[in-house]
Design an enzyme around this catalytic site. Structure first.
Site, PDB file in Angstrom:
ATOM      1  N   ASP A  57      26.135  33.316 -34.668  1.00  0.00           N
ATOM      2  CA  ASP A  57      27.363  34.179 -33.699  1.00  0.00           C
ATOM      3  C   ASP A  57      27.800  34.952 -33.942  1.00  0.00           C
ATOM      4  O   ASP A  57      29.506  35.089 -33.196  1.00  0.00           O
ATOM      5  CB  ASP A  57      27.228  32.493 -32.530  1.00  0.00           C
ATOM      6  CG  ASP A  57      27.880  31.588 -32.823  1.00  0.00           C
ATOM      7  OD1 ASP A  57      27.800  31.509 -33.914  1.00  0.00           O
ATOM      8  OD2 ASP A  57      28.268  30.910 -31.540  1.00  0.00           O
ATOM      9  N   SER A  58      28.551  34.337 -35.473  1.00  0.00           N
ATOM     10  CA  SER A  58      29.307  35.326 -36.619  1.00  0.00           C
ATOM     11  C   SER A  58      29.265  36.852 -36.279  1.00  0.00           C
ATOM     12  O   SER A  58      30.324  37.281 -35.945  1.00  0.00           O
ATOM     13  CB  SER A  58      29.210  34.939 -37.989  1.00  0.00           C
ATOM     14  OG  SER A  58      27.566  34.755 -38.230  1.00  0.00           O
ATOM     15  N   LYS A 126      19.322  27.080 -33.934  1.00  0.00           N
ATOM     16  CA  LYS A 126      20.445  26.448 -33.837  1.00  0.00           C
ATOM     17  C   LYS A 126      21.537  26.328 -32.691  1.00  0.00           C
ATOM     18  O   LYS A 126      21.770  27.110 -32.179  1.00  0.00           O
ATOM     19  CB  LYS A 126      21.115  26.792 -35.291  1.00  0.00           C
ATOM     20  CG  LYS A 126      22.166  26.181 -35.848  1.00  0.00           C
ATOM     21  CD  LYS A 126      22.657  27.305 -37.043  1.00  0.00           C
ATOM     22  CE  LYS A 126      23.892  27.578 -36.804  1.00  0.00           C
ATOM     23  NZ  LYS A 126      25.465  27.504 -36.126  1.00  0.00           N
ATOM     24  N   GLU A 128      25.317  24.009 -32.587  1.00  0.00           N
ATOM     25  CA  GLU A 128      26.063  23.228 -32.652  1.00  0.00           C
ATOM     26  C   GLU A 128      26.504  21.210 -32.192  1.00  0.00           C
ATOM     27  O   GLU A 128      26.096  21.713 -30.832  1.00  0.00           O
ATOM     28  CB  GLU A 128      27.827  23.693 -32.775  1.00  0.00           C
ATOM     29  CG  GLU A 128      27.482  25.632 -33.356  1.00  0.00           C
ATOM     30  CD  GLU A 128      29.291  26.266 -33.997  1.00  0.00           C
ATOM     31  OE1 GLU A 128      30.488  24.969 -33.012  1.00  0.00           O
ATOM     32  OE2 GLU A 128      28.734  27.162 -33.550  1.00  0.00           O
ATOM     33  N   GLU A 195      29.191  22.752 -42.192  1.00  0.00           N
ATOM     34  CA  GLU A 195      30.222  23.913 -42.317  1.00  0.00           C
ATOM     35  C   GLU A 195      31.781  23.447 -42.672  1.00  0.00           C
ATOM     36  O   GLU A 195      31.953  22.047 -42.225  1.00  0.00           O
ATOM     37  CB  GLU A 195      30.135  24.532 -41.633  1.00  0.00           C
ATOM     38  CG  GLU A 195      31.604  25.220 -41.133  1.00  0.00           C
ATOM     39  CD  GLU A 195      31.128  27.000 -40.537  1.00  0.00           C
ATOM     40  OE1 GLU A 195      30.698  27.104 -38.905  1.00  0.00           O
ATOM     41  OE2 GLU A 195      31.894  27.842 -40.944  1.00  0.00           O
TER      42      GLU A 195
HETATM   43  O1  KIV Z   1      27.087  31.842 -36.823  1.00  0.00           O
HETATM   44  C1  KIV Z   1      26.969  31.978 -38.033  1.00  0.00           C
HETATM   45  O2  KIV Z   1      26.910  33.153 -39.132  1.00  0.00           O
HETATM   46  C2  KIV Z   1      26.553  30.413 -38.756  1.00  0.00           C
HETATM   47  C3  KIV Z   1      27.021  30.226 -39.876  1.00  0.00           C
HETATM   48  C4  KIV Z   1      28.142  30.048 -40.647  1.00  0.00           C
HETATM   49  C5  KIV Z   1      26.369  29.257 -40.224  1.00  0.00           C
HETATM   50  O3  KIV Z   1      27.110  29.805 -38.077  1.00  0.00           O
END
Ligand code: KIV
Length: 297
Positions: A57-58, A126, A128, A195
Site C-alpha cells: 500500500d506504499s 499481508k 498490519e 519494519e
Molecule cells: O506497503 C509496503 O510497501 C510495505 C513494505 C514497506 C513492507 O508494507
C-alpha cells in the site's frame, strides 16, 4: 536465455510458493522481496530473480502521490495488483490489505482478501498489526488464504505512532513486539515483516520464530529483506528513510531523457524518417491529385 523485454533475460518458469518461502528459512537461504505496482516493473522485478513481489500500500505514497498510505482503497490495490500479476508469474505475489479493508470485521477481511486472490491473481495477502489482528489472521488462514504479518512500524497507524519512527526501542516495547510476532505465527501467518525496529530486536524475533521474518529497516538478522522499489531505483524524492538503500538513481536519467525529447520536438529533430511511416510514392501522388481544387463551371 532469450531476451524478453527491454533486453531483460527470460526467467525460469518455476513458481515460488508459500512452502518454498518457509523452507528457505530452514535451509538458511535468504529471502528477497520487492514492491511493484504495475506490469512493466513487475516484469523487471521478476527478471531479477527476486522471490516475492509485494504490491504494497506504499502505492499510495510512491505512485498515487498521497502523503501516507492511509487513503489507499481496495479498488486502488486491486487495479495495481492485477497489473502486477499480468506482468510477473514466477515470484510469489502478495497483496497488501489497505487501511480500513480488514479492521472492522473478519467478514470484511475475508471478502477483501478473497478479492486479491480471485480478481487480482495474488497468491497471499499481508496485513498490519500484532495481537489485535490474530483472530483475523486465523480466519483468513482457516479459509485457505496465506497471510504475511507486519509488525514494528505499521504505516497505517502513522498518526497514532506520531510519524514514521523506529519502534520497539525499549526492552518493554521489544518484548511486546516479540509476543506479537509469536502470536501471528501461532495464528497461522507464513511470514512476518519487521519494519523499522532495532537490529538486535529483529534478530531475537527471527531466532524465536519458525516462520521467516522479512526486514525493512530491521538489520541483517532477519531471514529476508524487502525494500520499496521506488526507493531502490531513486524514483521517489519526497523523503528517503535511513534504511532505504538506493541501488540506482534513475530520477535524473529519466529527466534527462525527457529533456532531450522536449528539445528535439521543439527544434524539429524528432520525429525523423526512422520514427515515421512512409507511404508508397504512387499512393501519395494519387492522394495529392485527388486534393487538387476542382475546376468550377
Ligand atoms: O506497503 C509496503 O510497501 C510495505 C513494505 C514497506 C513492507 O508494507
Amino acid at each position: 536465455m532469450e531476451a524478453q523485454y527491454g533486453g531483460t533475460p527470460a526467467v525460469p518458469a518455476a513458481k515460488v510458493t508459500v512452502p518454498d518461502i518457509v523452507a528457505a528459512k530452514h535451509a538458511g537461504r535468504k529471502i528477497t522481496m520487492m514492491t511493484a505496482y504495475d506490469a512493466a516493473f513487475a516484469k523487471l522485478v521478476e527478471a531479477s530473480g527476486i522471490d516475492i513481489i509485494l504490491v504494497g500500500d506504499s502505492l499510495g505514497m510512491v505512485v498515487l502521490g498521497h502523503p501516507t498510505t492511509v487513503p489507499v482503497t481496495m479498488e486502488d490495490m486491486i487495479r495495481h495488483a492485477a497489473a502486477v500479476a499480468r506482468g510477473a508469474k514466477r515470484p510469489l505475489l502478495v497483496g497488501d490489505l489497505p487501511f480500513g479493508s480488514y479492521q472492522a470485521s473478519t467478514a470484511d477481511a475475508l471478502r477483501n482478501a478473497a478479492r486479491f486472490l480471485k480478481e487480482a491473481g495474488m497468491d497471499a495477502v499481508k496485513l498490519e498489526g500484532g495481537r489485535e489482528v490474530v483472530e483475523t489472521v486465523r480466519a483468513l488462514v482457516d479459509s485457505g488464504i496465506a497471510v504475511m504479518g507486519h509488525v514494528g512500524l505499521t504505516p497505517q497507524r502513522v498518526a497514532q505512532l506520531g510519524g514514521f519512527k523506529v519502534q520497539a526501542k525499549t526492552s518493554r516495547a521489544a518484548r511486546r513486539l516479540i509476543d506479537d510476532a509469536i502470536a501471528l505465527e501461532e495464528a497461522g501467518a507464513f511470514s512476518v515483516v519487521l519494519e523499522s525496529v532495532p537490529a538486535p530486536v529483529a534478530e531475537l524475533v527471527s531466532e524465536r520464530l519458525r516462520i521467516p521474518t522479512i526486514g525493512i529497516g530491521a538489520g541483517p538478522g532477519c531471514d529476508g529483506q524487502v525494500l520499496v522499489l521506488h526507493d531502490v531505483l531513486g524514483l521517489f524524492g519526497e523523503f528517503k528513510p535511513k534504511f532505504a538503500k538506493r541501488y540506482a538513481d534513475l530520477g535524473p536519467v529519466i529527466v534527462d531523457a525527457l529533456k532531450q525529447f522536449d528539445a528535439e520536438v521543439r527544434d524539429g529533430r524528432f520525429p525523423d524518417a526512422e520514427h515515421s511511416f512512409p507511404m508508397k510514392e504512387s499512393e501519395r501522388l494519387s492522394l495529392e491529385e485527388s486534393l487538387k481544387p476542382r475546376k468550377v463551371g
